[in-house]
Enzyme design. Sequence first.
Site, PDB file in Angstrom:
ATOM      1  N   LYS A   1       0.431  -1.325  -0.333  1.00 34.75           N
ATOM      2  CA  LYS A   1      -0.208  -0.129   0.158  1.00 34.75           C
ATOM      3  C   LYS A   1       1.018   0.855  -0.032  1.00 34.75           C
ATOM      4  O   LYS A   1       0.870   2.240  -0.233  1.00 34.75           O
ATOM      5  CB  LYS A   1      -1.399   0.026   0.638  1.00 34.75           C
ATOM      6  CG  LYS A   1      -2.109  -1.041   0.879  1.00 34.75           C
ATOM      7  CD  LYS A   1      -2.615  -1.425   2.396  1.00 34.75           C
ATOM      8  CE  LYS A   1      -4.107  -2.728   2.063  1.00 34.75           C
ATOM      9  NZ  LYS A   1      -4.443  -2.579   4.038  1.00 34.75           N
TER      10      LYS A   1
ATOM     11  N   GLN B   1      -3.726  -1.110   9.643  1.00 35.09           N
ATOM     12  CA  GLN B   1      -4.286  -2.747   9.607  1.00 35.09           C
ATOM     13  C   GLN B   1      -4.904  -3.366  10.838  1.00 35.09           C
ATOM     14  O   GLN B   1      -4.651  -3.725  11.584  1.00 35.09           O
ATOM     15  CB  GLN B   1      -2.743  -2.761   9.301  1.00 35.09           C
ATOM     16  CG  GLN B   1      -2.941  -4.077   8.241  1.00 35.09           C
ATOM     17  CD  GLN B   1      -3.859  -4.172   6.895  1.00 35.09           C
ATOM     18  OE1 GLN B   1      -3.596  -3.457   6.010  1.00 35.09           O
ATOM     19  NE2 GLN B   1      -3.764  -5.477   6.340  1.00 35.09           N
TER      20      GLN B   1
ATOM     21  N   ASP C   1     -11.045   3.142   4.340  1.00 40.50           N
ATOM     22  CA  ASP C   1     -11.171   0.960   4.193  1.00 40.50           C
ATOM     23  C   ASP C   1     -12.405   0.587   4.070  1.00 40.50           C
ATOM     24  O   ASP C   1     -13.044  -0.094   3.762  1.00 40.50           O
ATOM     25  CB  ASP C   1     -10.672   0.541   5.430  1.00 40.50           C
ATOM     26  CG  ASP C   1      -9.652  -0.498   5.250  1.00 40.50           C
ATOM     27  OD1 ASP C   1      -9.192  -0.511   4.162  1.00 40.50           O
ATOM     28  OD2 ASP C   1      -8.520  -0.244   6.035  1.00 40.50           O
TER      29      ASP C   1
HETATM   30  N1  GUN Z   1      -6.758  -7.058   6.714  1.00 40.61           N
HETATM   31  C1  GUN Z   1      -7.366  -7.888   5.783  1.00 40.61           C
HETATM   32  N2  GUN Z   1      -6.989  -6.966   4.574  1.00 40.61           N
HETATM   33  C2  GUN Z   1      -7.257  -5.512   4.883  1.00 40.61           C
HETATM   34  C3  GUN Z   1      -8.042  -4.551   4.187  1.00 40.61           C
HETATM   35  O1  GUN Z   1      -8.595  -4.849   3.662  1.00 40.61           O
HETATM   36  N3  GUN Z   1      -7.675  -3.197   4.812  1.00 40.61           N
HETATM   37  C4  GUN Z   1      -7.100  -3.058   6.339  1.00 40.61           C
HETATM   38  N4  GUN Z   1      -7.215  -2.245   7.472  1.00 40.61           N
HETATM   39  N5  GUN Z   1      -6.847  -4.352   7.047  1.00 40.61           N
HETATM   40  C5  GUN Z   1      -6.584  -5.554   6.466  1.00 40.61           C
END
Ligand code: GUN
Length: 295
Positions: free
Chosen positions: A55, A99, A122
């Site tokens: 990311k 995350q 998100d």
């Molecule tokens: N953990 C697994 N997938 C995601 C996601 O799309 N966003 C976040 N913040 N954590 C994750």
Amino acid sequence: MPNNPLILSGKEVSLAVKSDLNVRIEKLKEKGVIPGLTAVLVGEDPASQVYVRSKERQSAKLGFNSQVLRLDASTSQDELLKVVQDLNQDEKVHGILVQLPLPKHIDSQLIIETINPEKDVDGFHPVSVGKLVLDLDGFVSCTPAGILEIMKYYKIETSGKHVVVVGRSNIVGKPMANLMIQKKDLGNATVTLVHTRTPDMGVHTRQADILIAAAGVPEFITEDMVKDGAVIIDVGINRVDDASREKGYRLVGDVDFTAVSEKCAAITPVPGGVGPMTIAMLLSNTVKSAENSLK
Ligand code: GUN
């Protein structure tokens, strides 16, 4: 005769999405706004580290003001709350991503609910989820949003089709099912959602014109669970041990790709399917948030 399904390349779609974003980012820059995305990573979960690095790299490539706050696994809930509250106040930050999973001593839901919904790129905040269910403009969870983009790109008809979603997670299963029933072109489907407590799941999955597998179990969907000519969307990214690989593992989806490919009309590969779309949509949501900041 061997079956040759259409391979739905999320990699290709993600490049198209990012190319469109570049135009919008340039417009923002002309107005003095640089999209800002901050990811918060607590602890050292290996998969999370890989995702966050990706990311970070991709948002930097698009010229974002991007940063990652890497916090120790022992960070307290109060400390993390303070970090999020500070990011809420920071005008340069348009998107906040914490995350998941978080260490066990932290209440993830409380952290998510502390994020300003206007920066919830998100799409996990209850305000975002509520807007999605009501078909109001808001941030859509990135993986389901990415699946819609794949369907749009490859002109996969959903209207009147039977979509079966496997999995009831807040991140994928629930939002996906809700998107598919919306009264719009990329919706209008009849939706069945099955989960771990569904008896004889194959009875349902075999009815799917479009099967969306988000079970989180490696190669869970086998050939006998799929109808001839179905469209298969594989959301899984599972590490399975493989001594023949340098890393000691390989990635497989929630679908037995080789066997199911013998039957289906189209399928997303793993890797290179839904995965790249999740990040592309995160970038897209961040650009949208930056645009909203000008309104
Ligand atoms: N953990 C697994 N997938 C995601 C996601 O799309 N966003 C976040 N913040 N954590 C994750």
